[in-house]
Design an enzyme around this catalytic site. Structure first.
Site, PDB file in Angstrom:
ATOM      1  N   HIS A   1     102.669 114.935  43.318  1.00  0.00           N
ATOM      2  CA  HIS A   1     102.694 114.896  41.849  1.00  0.00           C
ATOM      3  C   HIS A   1     102.821 116.306  41.283  1.00  0.00           C
ATOM      4  O   HIS A   1     103.602 116.553  40.359  1.00  0.00           O
ATOM      5  CB  HIS A   1     101.400 114.272  41.289  1.00  0.00           C
ATOM      6  CG  HIS A   1     101.217 112.824  41.607  1.00  0.00           C
ATOM      7  ND1 HIS A   1     100.078 112.350  42.220  1.00  0.00           N
ATOM      8  CD2 HIS A   1     101.996 111.746  41.379  1.00  0.00           C
ATOM      9  CE1 HIS A   1     100.170 111.036  42.353  1.00  0.00           C
ATOM     10  NE2 HIS A   1     101.336 110.646  41.856  1.00  0.00           N
TER      11      HIS A   1
ATOM     12  N   LYS B   1      96.071  98.034  39.453  1.00  0.00           N
ATOM     13  CA  LYS B   1      96.158  98.820  40.692  1.00  0.00           C
ATOM     14  C   LYS B   1      94.789  99.119  41.298  1.00  0.00           C
ATOM     15  O   LYS B   1      94.701  99.795  42.304  1.00  0.00           O
ATOM     16  CB  LYS B   1      96.909 100.129  40.434  1.00  0.00           C
ATOM     17  CG  LYS B   1      98.396  99.943  40.278  1.00  0.00           C
ATOM     18  CD  LYS B   1      99.091 101.278  40.379  1.00  0.00           C
ATOM     19  CE  LYS B   1     100.596 101.097  40.459  1.00  0.00           C
ATOM     20  NZ  LYS B   1     101.268 102.371  40.675  1.00  0.00           N
TER      21      LYS B   1
ATOM     22  N   ARG C   1     110.214 109.436  46.203  1.00  0.00           N
ATOM     23  CA  ARG C   1     109.896 109.896  47.551  1.00  0.00           C
ATOM     24  C   ARG C   1     110.903 109.372  48.555  1.00  0.00           C
ATOM     25  O   ARG C   1     111.305 110.079  49.456  1.00  0.00           O
ATOM     26  CB  ARG C   1     108.491 109.440  47.956  1.00  0.00           C
ATOM     27  CG  ARG C   1     107.393 110.169  47.214  1.00  0.00           C
ATOM     28  CD  ARG C   1     106.047 109.566  47.498  1.00  0.00           C
ATOM     29  NE  ARG C   1     106.033 108.203  46.972  1.00  0.00           N
ATOM     30  CZ  ARG C   1     105.392 107.185  47.511  1.00  0.00           C
ATOM     31  NH1 ARG C   1     104.670 107.357  48.577  1.00  0.00           N
ATOM     32  NH2 ARG C   1     105.446 105.985  46.970  1.00  0.00           N
TER      33      ARG C   1
ATOM     34  N   SER D   1      99.396 108.288  46.818  1.00  0.00           N
ATOM     35  CA  SER D   1      97.980 108.202  46.449  1.00  0.00           C
ATOM     36  C   SER D   1      97.261 107.112  47.222  1.00  0.00           C
ATOM     37  O   SER D   1      96.111 107.289  47.640  1.00  0.00           O
ATOM     38  CB  SER D   1      97.844 107.942  44.945  1.00  0.00           C
ATOM     39  OG  SER D   1      98.291 109.040  44.210  1.00  0.00           O
TER      40      SER D   1
END
Length: 179
Positions: free
Chosen positions: A22, A46, A107, A145
């Site tokens: 990030h 999430k 990514r 993450s």
């Protein structure tokens, strides 16, 4: 940027937690816009590791770690970066903050498929807002993450994936849970 109106970018995410990936996107995005707003999404679906306030605070700490004292007062005029929380439709939050560009990091190729679909939806909802994709650098392509949280939960070393401020908070979190 020679426009009289500043170009404001909006980098949304859950940042749960913020990673070196990030931060790499942030470091590169600030060169594309006059101001960058990091929008921390509430997104309870999430199942976030930390609440919104803690994620915002962790991002502030990480920005100071990376950018130094220039970002100590992030909401004052003249600073190129600020952090806000949001829980509404992304394009509505972007508009409310006078941003014209959404910044997204990619990514892997699988990220592109989902991001492309979101970009198309955002174009339908707000055709005047552009989306810019920044491809992750090679050293950050494997950082997610969700993986950081899982490795940390199982006692693994995540120090190479997160800024020191985040690492400290993760260690404090798991120390609390283990006692």
């Amino acid at each position: 940027m020679n426009n009289s109106k500043p170009r404001i970018g909006f980098y949304p995410g859950t940042f749960d937690p913020i990673t070196n990936g990030h931060l790499d996107i942030i470091k590169r995005a600030v060169h594309l816009v006059d101001e960058l707003i990091i929008g921390v999404a509430l997104n309870e679906n999430k199942r976030p590791f930390w609440g919104l306030d803690k994620r915002v605070a962790c991002i502030h700490e990480s920005l100071i770690e990376v950018f130094g004292d220039a970002c100590r007062v992030l909401n004052h005029k003249g600073c190129a970066i600020k952090v806000i929380g949001f829980d509404n439709l992304l394009v509505d939050c972007v508009k409310a903050n006078n941003a014209s560009v959404i910044v997204r990091g990619l990514r892997q190729a699988t990220d592109f498929d989902m991001e492309f679909q979101m970009c198309l939806m955002n174009q339908c909802l707000a055709p005047d807002i552009e989306t810019v994709f920044l491809v992750a650098t090679e050293q950050n392509r494997s950082i997610a993450s969700s993986f950081v949280k899982e490795v940390a939960r199982l006692g693994g070393d995540v120090s190479s994936f997160v800024p020191k401020a985040t690492l400290k908070r993760i260690q404090q979190q798991y120390k609390k849970e283990n006692y």
